[in-house]
Design a protein around this motif. Structure first.
Motif, PDB file in Angstrom:
ATOM      1  N   PHE A 101      21.853  36.357 -48.765  1.00  0.00           N
ATOM      2  CA  PHE A 101      21.382  35.487 -49.834  1.00  0.00           C
ATOM      3  C   PHE A 101      22.434  34.432 -50.147  1.00  0.00           C
ATOM      4  CE2 PHE A 101      18.492  39.020 -50.463  1.00  0.00           C
ATOM      5  CZ  PHE A 101      17.304  38.342 -50.675  1.00  0.00           C
ATOM      6  N   LYS A 102      23.685  34.804 -49.958  1.00  0.00           N
ATOM      7  CA  LYS A 102      24.780  33.870 -50.225  1.00  0.00           C
ATOM      8  C   LYS A 102      25.462  33.571 -48.900  1.00  0.00           C
ATOM      9  CE  LYS A 102      28.044  33.176 -53.844  1.00  0.00           C
ATOM     10  NZ  LYS A 102      28.704  33.780 -54.984  1.00  0.00           N
ATOM     11  N   CYS A 111      22.245  29.986 -53.089  1.00  0.00           N
ATOM     12  CA  CYS A 111      21.840  31.386 -53.284  1.00  0.00           C
ATOM     13  C   CYS A 111      20.564  31.499 -54.123  1.00  0.00           C
ATOM     14  CB  CYS A 111      22.988  32.148 -53.941  1.00  0.00           C
ATOM     15  SG  CYS A 111      22.615  33.881 -54.262  1.00  0.00           S
TER      16      CYS A 111
END
Length: 104
Positions: free
Chosen positions: A102-103, A23
């Motif tokens: 993002f993750k 991330c």
């Protein structure tokens, strides 16, 4: 170890994503690519060559910090520079649009 050959950007991008799972690394790539776009636009708008000179340092600086300290891998740029550069922008716009997270 034998280097994998990619015949297209479409073939390379899934590999690129496997090298960008962290991330924090994705955030750093996003910031670096966003700054690259902003610097390039400002350089053109203000006719300032120094801003263009800063582009690779800013873009690669953020990305390489992500790789060396968070991903713990070598940037794909070293073996696949053009596919990697194109994939940086694809990831940026995929993150911006929500197509990628993002993750992961």
């Amino acid at each position: 170890m034998e280097q994998k050959r990619f015949n297209s950007l479409q073939e390379f991008y899934p590999f690129y994503l496997t090298e960008h799972k962290n991330c924090t690394s994705r955030v750093l790539h996003f910031i670096g690519t966003g700054l690259v776009l902003a610097l390039a636009a400002a350089a053109l708008l203000f006719h300032n060559i120094q801003l263009l000179i800063a582009v690779p340092f800013v873009g690669y600086g953020f990305a390489w910090v992500g790789h060396f300290f968070f991903e713990k891998n070598k940037p794909a740029t070293f073996k696949h520079p053009l596919y990697s550069l194109a994939s940086d922008f694809i990831l940026f716009f995929d993150l911006l649009s929500g197509k990628q997270k993002f993750k992961p």
